[in-house]
Motif scaffolding. Sequence first.
Motif, PDB file in Angstrom:
ATOM      1  N   GLY A 205     -13.641  25.917  -9.245  1.00  0.00           N
ATOM      2  CA  GLY A 205     -14.257  26.427  -8.026  1.00  0.00           C
ATOM      3  C   GLY A 205     -13.312  26.971  -6.983  1.00  0.00           C
ATOM      4  N   ALA A 206     -12.036  27.113  -7.289  1.00  0.00           N
ATOM      5  CA  ALA A 206     -11.106  27.667  -6.303  1.00  0.00           C
ATOM      6  C   ALA A 206     -11.525  29.100  -5.956  1.00  0.00           C
ATOM      7  CB  ALA A 206      -9.685  27.660  -6.845  1.00  0.00           C
ATOM      8  N   ALA A 207     -11.661  29.390  -4.671  1.00  0.00           N
ATOM      9  CA  ALA A 207     -12.130  30.702  -4.217  1.00  0.00           C
ATOM     10  C   ALA A 207     -10.932  31.586  -3.885  1.00  0.00           C
ATOM     11  CB  ALA A 207     -13.040  30.540  -3.013  1.00  0.00           C
ATOM     12  N   PHE A 208     -10.251  32.066  -4.914  1.00  0.00           N
ATOM     13  CA  PHE A 208      -9.101  32.930  -4.701  1.00  0.00           C
ATOM     14  C   PHE A 208      -9.559  34.282  -4.145  1.00  0.00           C
ATOM     15  CE2 PHE A 208      -6.814  30.713  -8.442  1.00  0.00           C
ATOM     16  CZ  PHE A 208      -6.344  29.722  -7.586  1.00  0.00           C
ATOM     17  N   ASP A 209      -8.779  34.830  -3.228  1.00  0.00           N
ATOM     18  CA  ASP A 209      -9.015  36.175  -2.732  1.00  0.00           C
ATOM     19  C   ASP A 209      -8.719  37.166  -3.864  1.00  0.00           C
ATOM     20  OD1 ASP A 209      -7.691  38.785  -1.507  1.00  0.00           O
ATOM     21  OD2 ASP A 209      -9.059  37.965   0.004  1.00  0.00           O
ATOM     22  N   CYS A 210      -9.695  38.028  -4.177  1.00  0.00           N
ATOM     23  CA  CYS A 210      -9.553  38.903  -5.337  1.00  0.00           C
ATOM     24  C   CYS A 210      -8.404  39.893  -5.182  1.00  0.00           C
ATOM     25  CB  CYS A 210     -10.861  39.648  -5.588  1.00  0.00           C
ATOM     26  SG  CYS A 210     -12.193  38.573  -6.191  1.00  0.00           S
ATOM     27  N   LYS A 211      -8.158  40.359  -3.966  1.00  0.00           N
ATOM     28  CA  LYS A 211      -7.056  41.294  -3.755  1.00  0.00           C
ATOM     29  C   LYS A 211      -5.711  40.617  -3.997  1.00  0.00           C
ATOM     30  CE  LYS A 211      -5.110  44.505  -0.363  1.00  0.00           C
ATOM     31  NZ  LYS A 211      -5.259  45.085   1.014  1.00  0.00           N
ATOM     32  N   VAL A 212      -5.575  39.380  -3.490  1.00  0.00           N
ATOM     33  CA  VAL A 212      -4.323  38.647  -3.701  1.00  0.00           C
ATOM     34  C   VAL A 212      -4.171  38.290  -5.179  1.00  0.00           C
ATOM     35  CG1 VAL A 212      -2.993  36.593  -3.081  1.00  0.00           C
ATOM     36  CG2 VAL A 212      -4.383  37.744  -1.353  1.00  0.00           C
ATOM     37  N   LEU A 213      -5.279  37.911  -5.816  1.00  0.00           N
ATOM     38  CA  LEU A 213      -5.233  37.586  -7.245  1.00  0.00           C
ATOM     39  C   LEU A 213      -4.832  38.812  -8.063  1.00  0.00           C
ATOM     40  CD1 LEU A 213      -5.694  35.610  -9.559  1.00  0.00           C
ATOM     41  CD2 LEU A 213      -8.135  36.172  -9.485  1.00  0.00           C
ATOM     42  N   ASP A 214      -5.318  39.974  -7.679  1.00  0.00           N
ATOM     43  CA  ASP A 214      -4.948  41.209  -8.377  1.00  0.00           C
ATOM     44  C   ASP A 214      -3.444  41.451  -8.269  1.00  0.00           C
ATOM     45  OD1 ASP A 214      -6.022  43.826  -9.646  1.00  0.00           O
ATOM     46  OD2 ASP A 214      -4.727  44.526  -8.020  1.00  0.00           O
ATOM     47  N   GLN A 215      -2.882  41.297  -7.074  1.00  0.00           N
ATOM     48  CA  GLN A 215      -1.435  41.457  -6.886  1.00  0.00           C
ATOM     49  C   GLN A 215      -0.661  40.437  -7.717  1.00  0.00           C
ATOM     50  OE1 GLN A 215      -1.193  40.974  -2.663  1.00  0.00           O
ATOM     51  NE2 GLN A 215      -1.852  43.064  -2.198  1.00  0.00           N
ATOM     52  N   SER A 216      -1.175  39.201  -7.741  1.00  0.00           N
ATOM     53  CA  SER A 216      -0.525  38.144  -8.511  1.00  0.00           C
ATOM     54  C   SER A 216      -0.536  38.481 -10.000  1.00  0.00           C
ATOM     55  CB  SER A 216      -1.249  36.813  -8.251  1.00  0.00           C
ATOM     56  OG  SER A 216      -0.681  35.770  -9.011  1.00  0.00           O
ATOM     57  N   LEU A 217      -1.646  38.994 -10.476  1.00  0.00           N
ATOM     58  CA  LEU A 217      -1.751  39.352 -11.893  1.00  0.00           C
ATOM     59  C   LEU A 217      -0.763  40.450 -12.275  1.00  0.00           C
ATOM     60  CD1 LEU A 217      -5.551  39.261 -12.766  1.00  0.00           C
ATOM     61  CD2 LEU A 217      -3.681  38.281 -14.117  1.00  0.00           C
ATOM     62  N   ARG A 218      -0.557  41.391 -11.379  1.00  0.00           N
ATOM     63  CA  ARG A 218       0.402  42.457 -11.670  1.00  0.00           C
ATOM     64  C   ARG A 218       1.813  41.883 -11.829  1.00  0.00           C
ATOM     65  NH1 ARG A 218      -1.867  47.568 -10.542  1.00  0.00           N
ATOM     66  NH2 ARG A 218      -3.860  47.429  -9.443  1.00  0.00           N
ATOM     67  N   ALA A 219       2.172  40.958 -10.901  1.00  0.00           N
ATOM     68  CA  ALA A 219       3.495  40.341 -10.985  1.00  0.00           C
ATOM     69  C   ALA A 219       3.630  39.479 -12.238  1.00  0.00           C
ATOM     70  CB  ALA A 219       3.744  39.494  -9.738  1.00  0.00           C
ATOM     71  N   LEU A 220       2.569  38.735 -12.558  1.00  0.00           N
ATOM     72  CA  LEU A 220       2.598  37.871 -13.741  1.00  0.00           C
ATOM     73  C   LEU A 220       2.714  38.694 -15.015  1.00  0.00           C
ATOM     74  CD1 LEU A 220       2.264  35.027 -14.993  1.00  0.00           C
ATOM     75  CD2 LEU A 220      -0.217  35.423 -14.962  1.00  0.00           C
ATOM     76  N   THR A 221       1.961  39.779 -15.098  1.00  0.00           N
ATOM     77  CA  THR A 221       1.959  40.603 -16.306  1.00  0.00           C
ATOM     78  C   THR A 221       3.321  41.226 -16.560  1.00  0.00           C
ATOM     79  OG1 THR A 221      -0.411  41.037 -16.026  1.00  0.00           O
ATOM     80  CG2 THR A 221       0.832  42.540 -17.458  1.00  0.00           C
ATOM     81  N   ARG A 222       4.026  41.570 -15.471  1.00  0.00           N
ATOM     82  CA  ARG A 222       5.383  42.113 -15.648  1.00  0.00           C
ATOM     83  C   ARG A 222       6.310  41.087 -16.279  1.00  0.00           C
ATOM     84  NH1 ARG A 222       4.238  44.695 -10.608  1.00  0.00           N
ATOM     85  NH2 ARG A 222       5.219  42.984  -9.437  1.00  0.00           N
ATOM     86  N   ARG A 223       6.075  39.804 -16.005  1.00  0.00           N
ATOM     87  CA  ARG A 223       6.910  38.747 -16.578  1.00  0.00           C
ATOM     88  C   ARG A 223       6.458  38.349 -17.979  1.00  0.00           C
ATOM     89  NH1 ARG A 223       6.866  33.692 -13.126  1.00  0.00           N
ATOM     90  NH2 ARG A 223       8.718  33.176 -14.340  1.00  0.00           N
TER      91      ARG A 223
END
Length: 244
Positions: A205-223
């Motif tokens: 149920g964590a309500a992550f901000d979708c914009k911040v999650l999108d940025q996080s996913l980009r950084a994670l995918t690069r790694r």
Amino acid sequence: MIGRIVWLTALAATALLTVLLQFDLGSRSRGALVGVVPEALRNYAQARVAQAAASGDDPAAALAEAERLVRRRPLPAENLSLLAVAQAKAGKLDDAARTIQVAGQRGWREPMAQEAVLRLALSAGDAAEAARRYAALFLMDRTPDALLEELGPAVLGEPDGMGQRTLVAIVTGGDRWHPLFLRRGARVMPPAAFSAIAAESLARGAAFDCKVLDQSLRALTRRDAAAGTRLRTAAAGRCPGLAG
């Protein structure tokens, strides 16, 4: 006349004491002032003296100065951390372990204490306590990313282990954690661990901000592309159109 002399002498003594106490306070930012503060008046200056002794090659002197510091200023966690370092250098390892644990309990924002307690918890097999200390370090701006990267695999590396479960509980326990967890976690945590913790937090149920999650996913995918794909799949229902 005698009374006037006594009065003026008392004023002069008070003025001198006030100046010396100001020098002691000023020594926190100006190390050169330590030398003009008499030993009996050192409080803040004593921390400088103890730090210098701890960096030297005389363990007995380092321990004596650290003990003097803690007698004068027993409350700050950083002073206890310095005492623990001196005790360890003097070969008093049991004393050092007890002291650093007290320092860690007292000062959640004292990085040296948190790192030391984290390493003690790892050596004792207490993954939950290690994860709590990792979280404390993670929250501090002054904690170097390199330290979090170094400690992450030992604390969070076991899939669905106690370390990961503890961090999931911390992340889901407070919304204030979410932006920092997403931004910094994608950068410093082991990619597979970050992906798993974020996915489980979403499931709880964590309500992550979708914009911040999108940025996080980009950084994670690069790694780690695979870790990014797993988290993207877990978050698709909550945030459609995430970074591909």
